[in-house]
Design a protein around this motif. Sequence first.
Motif: not given
Length: 280
Positions: A1-6, A8-10, A123, A126-127
Amino acid sequence: MNSKLPAVETTIFSVMSALAVENGALNLSQGFPDYAVDPKLIELVGHYLDAGNNQYAPMVGVAVLRERIQEKFQRVHGLIIDAEQEITVTAGGTQAIFTAIAALIRPGDEVISFEPAYDCYAPAVTLFGGKMVPVRLVAPEFAVDWDYVKSLITPRTRLIIVNNPNNPACRVFGMADIAALAEMVQNSNILVLSDEVYEHLVFDDIQPQTLLKHPLLRERTFVIGSFGKLLHATGWKVGYCVAAPALMIEFRKVHQFNVFSVHTPTQYAIARLSGRCVTL
Ligand SMILES: Cc1ncc(COP(=O)(O)O)c(C=O)c1O
Protein backbone atom coordinates in the motif's frame (compact mmCIF):
# COMPACT_ATOMS: atom_id res chain seq x y z
CA MET A 1 0.00 0.00 0.00
CA ASN A 2 1.47 3.34 -1.09
CA SER A 3 0.33 5.51 1.83
CA LYS A 4 -1.12 8.93 1.08
CA LEU A 5 -0.13 9.92 4.62
CA PRO A 6 3.24 8.25 5.22
CA ALA A 7 4.17 10.56 8.09
CA VAL A 8 0.92 10.05 9.99
CA GLU A 9 0.94 7.68 12.94
CA THR A 10 -1.79 6.81 15.43
CA THR A 11 -2.95 10.05 17.03
CA ILE A 12 -1.25 10.94 20.31
CA PHE A 13 -4.66 10.92 22.00
CA SER A 14 -5.21 7.21 21.24
CA VAL A 15 -1.62 6.34 22.19
CA MET A 16 -1.77 8.13 25.55
CA SER A 17 -5.28 6.93 26.43
CA ALA A 18 -4.30 3.30 25.71
CA LEU A 19 -1.18 3.71 27.87
CA ALA A 20 -3.25 5.22 30.68
CA VAL A 21 -5.63 2.24 30.62
CA GLU A 22 -2.73 -0.23 30.43
CA ASN A 23 -0.98 1.31 33.42
CA GLY A 24 -4.01 2.32 35.45
CA ALA A 25 -2.77 5.92 35.21
CA LEU A 26 -4.66 9.17 35.52
CA ASN A 27 -5.35 10.27 31.92
CA LEU A 28 -4.76 14.00 31.45
CA SER A 29 -3.84 13.61 27.78
CA GLN A 30 -7.21 13.46 26.06
CA GLY A 31 -9.54 16.42 26.23
CA PHE A 32 -12.82 15.01 27.43
CA PRO A 33 -14.76 16.19 30.48
CA ASP A 34 -14.95 13.92 33.52
CA TYR A 35 -18.31 15.24 34.66
CA ALA A 36 -21.65 13.78 33.69
CA VAL A 37 -23.87 14.69 30.76
CA ASP A 38 -27.11 16.41 31.80
CA PRO A 39 -29.48 13.51 32.69
CA LYS A 40 -32.29 15.44 30.95
CA LEU A 41 -30.35 15.26 27.71
CA ILE A 42 -29.84 11.52 28.06
CA GLU A 43 -33.53 11.08 28.75
CA LEU A 44 -34.37 13.16 25.66
CA VAL A 45 -32.15 11.06 23.38
CA GLY A 46 -33.97 7.96 24.69
CA HIS A 47 -37.28 9.68 24.13
CA TYR A 48 -36.54 10.49 20.50
CA LEU A 49 -35.23 6.97 19.89
CA ASP A 50 -38.40 5.45 21.35
CA ALA A 51 -40.57 7.87 19.43
CA GLY A 52 -39.24 6.47 16.16
CA ASN A 53 -36.86 9.19 14.98
CA ASN A 54 -34.47 6.61 13.64
CA GLN A 55 -34.17 7.30 9.93
CA TYR A 56 -31.95 9.71 8.00
CA ALA A 57 -32.04 13.28 9.19
CA PRO A 58 -32.05 16.02 6.54
CA MET A 59 -28.62 16.37 4.94
CA VAL A 60 -28.06 19.83 6.45
CA GLY A 61 -29.31 18.85 9.93
CA VAL A 62 -32.77 18.90 11.51
CA ALA A 63 -34.39 22.32 11.22
CA VAL A 64 -35.00 22.80 14.95
CA LEU A 65 -31.36 22.24 15.79
CA ARG A 66 -30.21 24.67 13.10
CA GLU A 67 -32.65 27.20 14.57
CA ARG A 68 -31.10 26.60 18.02
CA ILE A 69 -27.65 27.30 16.60
CA GLN A 70 -28.99 30.40 14.89
CA GLU A 71 -30.45 31.63 18.22
CA LYS A 72 -27.18 30.97 20.00
CA PHE A 73 -25.24 33.14 17.54
CA GLN A 74 -27.79 35.89 17.95
CA ARG A 75 -27.84 35.71 21.74
CA VAL A 76 -24.12 35.35 22.33
CA HIS A 77 -22.71 37.41 19.47
CA GLY A 78 -25.62 39.54 18.24
CA LEU A 79 -25.24 37.97 14.79
CA ILE A 80 -28.03 37.07 12.38
CA ILE A 81 -27.22 33.75 10.67
CA ASP A 82 -29.49 32.15 8.09
CA ALA A 83 -30.39 28.70 9.44
CA GLU A 84 -31.32 27.42 5.97
CA GLN A 85 -28.31 28.54 4.00
CA GLU A 86 -25.52 29.07 6.49
CA ILE A 87 -25.63 26.25 9.03
CA THR A 88 -24.89 22.54 8.56
CA VAL A 89 -24.94 19.97 11.36
CA THR A 90 -21.94 17.63 11.21
CA ALA A 91 -20.60 14.48 12.86
CA GLY A 92 -18.54 16.49 15.31
CA GLY A 93 -16.18 19.38 14.80
CA THR A 94 -13.60 17.06 13.24
CA GLN A 95 -15.85 16.13 10.32
CA ALA A 96 -16.70 19.78 9.77
CA ILE A 97 -12.99 20.65 9.64
CA PHE A 98 -12.24 17.80 7.25
CA THR A 99 -15.17 18.70 5.03
CA ALA A 100 -14.21 22.39 4.76
CA ILE A 101 -10.63 21.44 3.88
CA ALA A 102 -11.81 18.84 1.35
CA ALA A 103 -14.09 21.38 -0.29
CA LEU A 104 -11.31 23.94 -0.61
CA ILE A 105 -7.85 22.53 -0.95
CA ARG A 106 -6.33 21.57 -4.28
CA PRO A 107 -2.83 20.16 -4.92
CA GLY A 108 -0.21 22.85 -4.37
CA ASP A 109 -2.39 25.11 -2.23
CA GLU A 110 -0.70 26.50 0.87
CA VAL A 111 -2.39 26.49 4.27
CA ILE A 112 -1.12 28.61 7.15
CA SER A 113 -1.78 27.22 10.60
CA PHE A 114 -0.53 27.96 14.10
CA GLU A 115 1.36 25.52 16.30
CA PRO A 116 0.96 23.93 18.78
CA ALA A 117 -2.29 22.81 17.17
CA TYR A 118 -5.02 20.24 17.38
CA ASP A 119 -3.80 17.36 15.28
CA CYS A 120 -6.50 16.89 12.62
CA TYR A 121 -5.70 19.91 10.44
CA ALA A 122 -2.45 18.85 8.79
CA PRO A 123 -3.45 15.30 7.67
CA ALA A 124 -6.60 16.62 5.96
CA VAL A 125 -4.62 19.30 4.13
CA THR A 126 -1.97 16.75 3.07
CA LEU A 127 -4.61 14.31 1.88
CA PHE A 128 -5.87 16.83 -0.66
CA GLY A 129 -2.39 17.78 -1.87
CA GLY A 130 -2.07 20.98 0.15
CA LYS A 131 1.10 22.17 1.84
CA MET A 132 1.08 23.16 5.49
CA VAL A 133 2.87 26.41 6.36
CA PRO A 134 3.17 26.28 10.17
CA VAL A 135 3.62 29.32 12.38
CA ARG A 136 5.14 28.47 15.75
CA LEU A 137 3.56 30.34 18.66
CA VAL A 138 5.94 30.91 21.54
CA ALA A 139 5.25 30.34 25.24
CA PRO A 140 4.20 31.80 27.58
CA GLU A 141 1.98 34.24 25.65
CA PHE A 142 1.47 32.25 22.43
CA ALA A 143 0.66 35.56 20.73
CA VAL A 144 0.51 35.79 16.93
CA ASP A 145 3.06 37.99 15.15
CA TRP A 146 0.81 39.06 12.28
CA ASP A 147 3.63 40.78 10.39
CA TYR A 148 5.45 37.46 10.30
CA VAL A 149 2.28 35.67 9.15
CA LYS A 150 1.91 38.28 6.40
CA SER A 151 5.44 37.52 5.22
CA LEU A 152 4.42 33.88 4.64
CA ILE A 153 1.60 34.71 2.25
CA THR A 154 2.21 33.74 -1.36
CA PRO A 155 -0.06 33.58 -4.44
CA ARG A 156 -0.68 29.91 -3.48
CA THR A 157 -1.99 30.68 0.01
CA ARG A 158 -5.55 29.41 0.04
CA LEU A 159 -6.52 29.00 3.67
CA ILE A 160 -5.57 30.17 7.17
CA ILE A 161 -6.61 27.86 10.00
CA VAL A 162 -7.09 29.40 13.42
CA ASN A 163 -8.17 27.79 16.65
CA ASN A 164 -9.73 30.36 18.95
CA PRO A 165 -9.63 29.70 21.92
CA ASN A 166 -6.57 27.63 21.21
CA ASN A 167 -6.02 24.03 22.19
CA PRO A 168 -3.57 23.39 23.81
CA ALA A 169 -2.15 26.89 24.42
CA CYS A 170 -5.45 28.47 25.64
CA ARG A 171 -4.67 31.70 23.77
CA VAL A 172 -7.80 33.72 22.92
CA PHE A 173 -7.78 36.23 20.06
CA GLY A 174 -8.38 39.88 20.92
CA MET A 175 -10.05 42.36 18.58
CA ALA A 176 -6.59 43.45 17.33
CA ASP A 177 -5.84 39.86 16.22
CA ILE A 178 -9.14 39.64 14.37
CA ALA A 179 -8.59 43.00 12.68
CA ALA A 180 -5.06 41.98 11.62
CA LEU A 181 -6.32 38.72 10.17
CA ALA A 182 -9.10 40.50 8.29
CA GLU A 183 -6.69 43.03 6.87
CA MET A 184 -4.41 40.25 5.69
CA VAL A 185 -7.05 38.35 3.73
CA GLN A 186 -8.68 41.49 2.32
CA ASN A 187 -8.34 41.71 -1.48
CA SER A 188 -7.12 38.12 -1.73
CA ASN A 189 -8.57 34.68 -2.42
CA ILE A 190 -7.63 33.46 1.03
CA LEU A 191 -10.35 31.89 3.16
CA VAL A 192 -10.29 31.21 6.89
CA LEU A 193 -11.21 28.14 8.90
CA SER A 194 -11.94 29.12 12.49
CA ASP A 195 -12.09 26.21 14.91
CA GLU A 196 -14.16 27.69 17.76
CA VAL A 197 -15.11 24.48 19.55
CA TYR A 198 -13.84 25.84 22.89
CA GLU A 199 -15.62 29.17 22.71
CA HIS A 200 -17.40 28.57 26.03
CA LEU A 201 -14.49 26.95 27.85
CA VAL A 202 -12.41 29.93 28.90
CA PHE A 203 -10.68 31.22 32.01
CA ASP A 204 -11.68 34.32 33.95
CA ASP A 205 -13.93 36.88 32.30
CA ILE A 206 -12.57 36.53 28.77
CA GLN A 207 -15.28 36.63 26.12
CA PRO A 208 -14.03 34.99 22.92
CA GLN A 209 -15.29 36.62 19.73
CA THR A 210 -16.31 34.59 16.74
CA LEU A 211 -14.52 35.65 13.56
CA LEU A 212 -17.95 35.97 11.96
CA LYS A 213 -18.44 39.23 13.84
CA HIS A 214 -15.98 40.95 11.55
CA PRO A 215 -17.85 41.97 8.36
CA LEU A 216 -15.02 40.96 6.05
CA LEU A 217 -14.37 37.65 7.78
CA ARG A 218 -18.12 36.99 7.87
CA GLU A 219 -17.93 36.38 4.10
CA ARG A 220 -14.75 34.30 4.18
CA THR A 221 -14.78 32.12 7.24
CA PHE A 222 -15.94 28.60 8.04
CA VAL A 223 -16.67 28.55 11.78
CA ILE A 224 -16.59 25.15 13.45
CA GLY A 225 -18.54 24.24 16.61
CA SER A 226 -18.90 21.06 18.67
CA PHE A 227 -21.80 19.93 20.85
CA GLY A 228 -19.42 17.34 22.26
CA LYS A 229 -17.56 20.20 23.94
CA LEU A 230 -20.60 22.39 24.60
CA LEU A 231 -22.63 19.67 26.30
CA HIS A 232 -19.69 17.62 27.57
CA ALA A 233 -20.81 14.63 25.53
CA THR A 234 -17.76 14.12 23.33
CA GLY A 235 -18.73 10.54 22.46
CA TRP A 236 -21.81 11.67 20.57
CA LYS A 237 -19.88 13.47 17.84
CA VAL A 238 -22.35 16.14 16.85
CA GLY A 239 -21.06 19.50 15.71
CA TYR A 240 -21.71 22.15 13.12
CA CYS A 241 -20.28 24.47 10.54
CA VAL A 242 -21.44 28.06 9.97
CA ALA A 243 -20.40 29.91 6.82
CA ALA A 244 -21.70 32.40 4.29
CA PRO A 245 -24.00 30.89 1.61
CA ALA A 246 -21.39 30.76 -1.17
CA LEU A 247 -19.00 28.86 1.09
CA MET A 248 -21.70 26.65 2.53
CA ILE A 249 -22.83 25.50 -0.92
CA GLU A 250 -19.36 24.03 -1.51
CA PHE A 251 -19.18 22.63 2.03
CA ARG A 252 -22.46 20.77 1.56
CA LYS A 253 -21.36 19.28 -1.76
CA VAL A 254 -18.70 17.34 0.15
CA HIS A 255 -20.76 16.78 3.31
CA GLN A 256 -23.59 15.05 1.42
CA PHE A 257 -21.26 12.42 -0.02
CA ASN A 258 -19.19 12.04 3.10
CA VAL A 259 -21.55 11.40 6.03
CA PHE A 260 -24.73 12.74 4.36
CA SER A 261 -26.50 13.22 7.69
CA VAL A 262 -25.99 12.99 11.43
CA HIS A 263 -27.61 10.86 14.18
CA THR A 264 -31.27 11.91 14.18
CA PRO A 265 -32.47 11.41 17.80
CA THR A 266 -29.44 13.19 19.21
CA GLN A 267 -30.08 16.23 17.03
CA TYR A 268 -33.68 16.47 18.26
CA ALA A 269 -32.62 15.95 21.86
CA ILE A 270 -30.00 18.72 21.74
CA ALA A 271 -32.54 21.05 20.15
CA ARG A 272 -35.15 20.21 22.75
CA LEU A 273 -32.78 20.58 25.70
CA SER A 274 -32.74 24.33 25.37
CA GLY A 275 -36.47 24.55 25.87
CA ARG A 276 -38.23 24.46 22.51
CA CYS A 277 -40.94 21.83 22.09
CA VAL A 278 -40.22 19.74 19.01
CA THR A 279 -43.07 18.09 17.15
CA LEU A 280 -42.34 14.43 16.64
C1 LIG B 1 -9.36 22.25 18.92
C2 LIG B 1 -10.28 21.11 18.65
N1 LIG B 1 -11.04 21.16 17.54
C3 LIG B 1 -11.90 20.15 17.26
C4 LIG B 1 -12.02 19.06 18.09
C5 LIG B 1 -12.94 17.93 17.73
O1 LIG B 1 -14.25 18.13 18.11
P1 LIG B 1 -15.28 16.92 17.95
O2 LIG B 1 -15.04 15.96 19.05
O3 LIG B 1 -16.61 17.58 17.98
O4 LIG B 1 -14.99 16.28 16.61
C6 LIG B 1 -11.22 18.98 19.25
C7 LIG B 1 -11.30 17.81 20.14
O5 LIG B 1 -10.55 17.65 21.07
C8 LIG B 1 -10.34 20.04 19.54
O6 LIG B 1 -9.57 20.01 20.62
